[in-house]
Scaffold this active site. Structure first.
Site, PDB file in Angstrom:
ATOM      1  N   GLN A 115       5.185  -2.584  -6.553  1.00  0.00           N
ATOM      2  CA  GLN A 115       4.185  -2.813  -5.484  1.00  0.00           C
ATOM      3  C   GLN A 115       4.798  -2.720  -4.014  1.00  0.00           C
ATOM      4  O   GLN A 115       5.867  -2.990  -3.709  1.00  0.00           O
ATOM      5  CB  GLN A 115       3.899  -4.587  -5.766  1.00  0.00           C
ATOM      6  CG  GLN A 115       2.876  -4.886  -4.892  1.00  0.00           C
ATOM      7  CD  GLN A 115       1.492  -4.657  -5.084  1.00  0.00           C
ATOM      8  OE1 GLN A 115       0.982  -4.086  -6.315  1.00  0.00           O
ATOM      9  NE2 GLN A 115       0.817  -4.626  -3.938  1.00  0.00           N
TER      10      GLN A 115
ATOM     11  N   LYS B  25      -3.453  -7.344 -11.622  1.00  0.00           N
ATOM     12  CA  LYS B  25      -2.994  -6.507 -12.387  1.00  0.00           C
ATOM     13  C   LYS B  25      -2.688  -6.700 -13.655  1.00  0.00           C
ATOM     14  O   LYS B  25      -3.202  -6.197 -14.498  1.00  0.00           O
ATOM     15  CB  LYS B  25      -1.998  -5.601 -11.606  1.00  0.00           C
ATOM     16  CG  LYS B  25      -2.483  -4.786 -10.375  1.00  0.00           C
ATOM     17  CD  LYS B  25      -1.416  -4.057  -9.484  1.00  0.00           C
ATOM     18  CE  LYS B  25      -2.002  -3.593  -8.283  1.00  0.00           C
ATOM     19  NZ  LYS B  25      -1.099  -3.056  -7.155  1.00  0.00           N
TER      20      LYS B  25
ATOM     21  N   ASP C 258       0.350   4.956  -9.802  1.00  0.00           N
ATOM     22  CA  ASP C 258      -0.331   4.861  -8.579  1.00  0.00           C
ATOM     23  C   ASP C 258      -0.703   6.368  -7.922  1.00  0.00           C
ATOM     24  O   ASP C 258      -1.167   6.117  -6.925  1.00  0.00           O
ATOM     25  CB  ASP C 258       0.830   4.237  -7.607  1.00  0.00           C
ATOM     26  CG  ASP C 258       0.800   2.714  -7.191  1.00  0.00           C
ATOM     27  OD1 ASP C 258      -0.497   2.429  -7.338  1.00  0.00           O
ATOM     28  OD2 ASP C 258       1.584   2.213  -7.124  1.00  0.00           O
TER      29      ASP C 258
HETATM   30  N1  GUN Z   1      -0.023  -2.212  -1.879  1.00  0.00           N
HETATM   31  C1  GUN Z   1      -1.028  -2.156  -1.485  1.00  0.00           C
HETATM   32  N2  GUN Z   1      -1.893  -1.559  -2.248  1.00  0.00           N
HETATM   33  C2  GUN Z   1      -0.928  -0.769  -3.123  1.00  0.00           C
HETATM   34  C3  GUN Z   1      -1.336   0.101  -4.182  1.00  0.00           C
HETATM   35  O1  GUN Z   1      -2.262   0.636  -4.356  1.00  0.00           O
HETATM   36  N3  GUN Z   1      -0.085   0.267  -5.076  1.00  0.00           N
HETATM   37  C4  GUN Z   1       1.024  -0.107  -4.823  1.00  0.00           C
HETATM   38  N4  GUN Z   1       2.177   0.045  -5.577  1.00  0.00           N
HETATM   39  N5  GUN Z   1       1.443  -0.929  -3.903  1.00  0.00           N
HETATM   40  C5  GUN Z   1       0.244  -1.200  -3.026  1.00  0.00           C
END
Ligand code: GUN
Length: 279
Positions: free
Chosen positions: A96, A52, A119
């Site tokens: 996350q 990211k 998200d």
């Molecule tokens: N953990 C697995 N996929 C995601 C996601 O798309 N966003 C976040 N914040 N955590 C994750």
């Protein structure tokens, strides 16, 4: 022999367009900013967070990482979210998941300002998605819609089967396909005779987190198969929820792991960060 859908290529094209949008925002004196919060040392989360940050750097999006120790308390994390909610150079906040067990994920998601919830996990944004008003796109499902569109295969009227009912993928995925006028079925661990349902699918989306779970006998000849899994096989090698080797000869289209859905999720996160900054 299936057409292998190249998520890296579709991503690269979209990111190129987004780079122009970032440059245009910067010309107006706005630099999009994303805060990424990681708690603990889960190796998979570390890889996702690094990817990211890398995507931000490529697009010229400002990013900040907050790496907290695994014994961080809920109060400490909520205090950080509160600080980030007020921080003017930060337009998007991503915490996350999963979080360590002493922290309630729902409480943390609820604390993120809906305007910075890139998200699209906050109930307010989930509600918007439900009615088809996409302030923020749910990243993985939106990325999958882009992948399907890249094939030119229309979703209207198609039998779409989603395996998995998570809040992150399965549920919002079903909603997005419904908005594309597909006929949608959601399956899960309690579904009776799963294979008889998945064999109906013109478009099959698999998001259950079980290595090579979907085999050729579960797939209709010529179907499109989208694999959201990020699993490890018996040799520790990265693989998806779909047994690629057996399904690929039978499918019409298929996404690989890695290089399918993964890059698209991050691309959609970048899109949401740009959206947040342009408001
Ligand atoms: N953990 C697995 N996929 C995601 C996601 O798309 N966003 C976040 N914040 N955590 C994750």
């Amino acid at each position: 022999m299936a057409v292998v859908i190249d998520g890296k290529a579709v991503s690269a094209k979209l990111r190129q367009e987004m780079k122009g949008e970032v440059d245009a925002l910067k010309a107006r004196g706005i630099c999009p900013g994303l805060a990424v919060v990681i708690v603990g040392d889960d190796p998979a989360s570390r890889v996702y967070v690094n990817n990211k940050k890398k995507a931000c750097a490529e697009l010229g999006i400002y990013s900040e990482e907050y790496a907290l120790s695994g014994d961080t308390t809920e109060e400490e994390l909520l205090a950080l979210v509160d600080t980030l909610n007020r921080k003017e150079d930060i337009h998007g906040i991503l915490v996350q998941l999963p979080l360590p067990r002493q922290i309630s994920e729902q409480k943390v998601i609820a604390a993120i300002s809906p305007e910075k919830d890139v998200d699209a996990f906050h109930t307010q944004n989930v509600g918007h998605i439900m009615i088809g008003d996409y302030r923020f796109l749910p990243c993985t499902p939106a990325g999958i819609i882009e992948l399907i569109k890249s094939t030119g295969v229309p979703m209207e009227g198609k039998e779409c089967v989603v395996v998995g009912r998570s809040n992150i993928v399965g549920k919002p995925m079903a909603m997005l396909m419904l908005h594309q006028n597909a006929t949608v079925t959601i399956c899960h661990s309690r579904t009776r005779d799963l294979a008889s349902v998945t064999r109906r699918a013109d478009i099959l989306i698999v998001a259950i987190g079980k290595a090579k779970f979907v085999t050729a006998d579960m797939v209709k000849e010529g179907a499109m198969v989208i694999d959201v899994g990020m699993d490890r096989d018996e040799n520790g090698k990265l693989c998806g929820d779909v047994d690629f080797a057996s399904v690929e000869p039978k499918a019409g289209y298929i996404t690989p792991v890695p290089g399918g859905v993964g890059p698209m999720t991050i691309t959609m996160l970048m899109r949401n960060t740009i959206t947040a900054a342009s408001r």
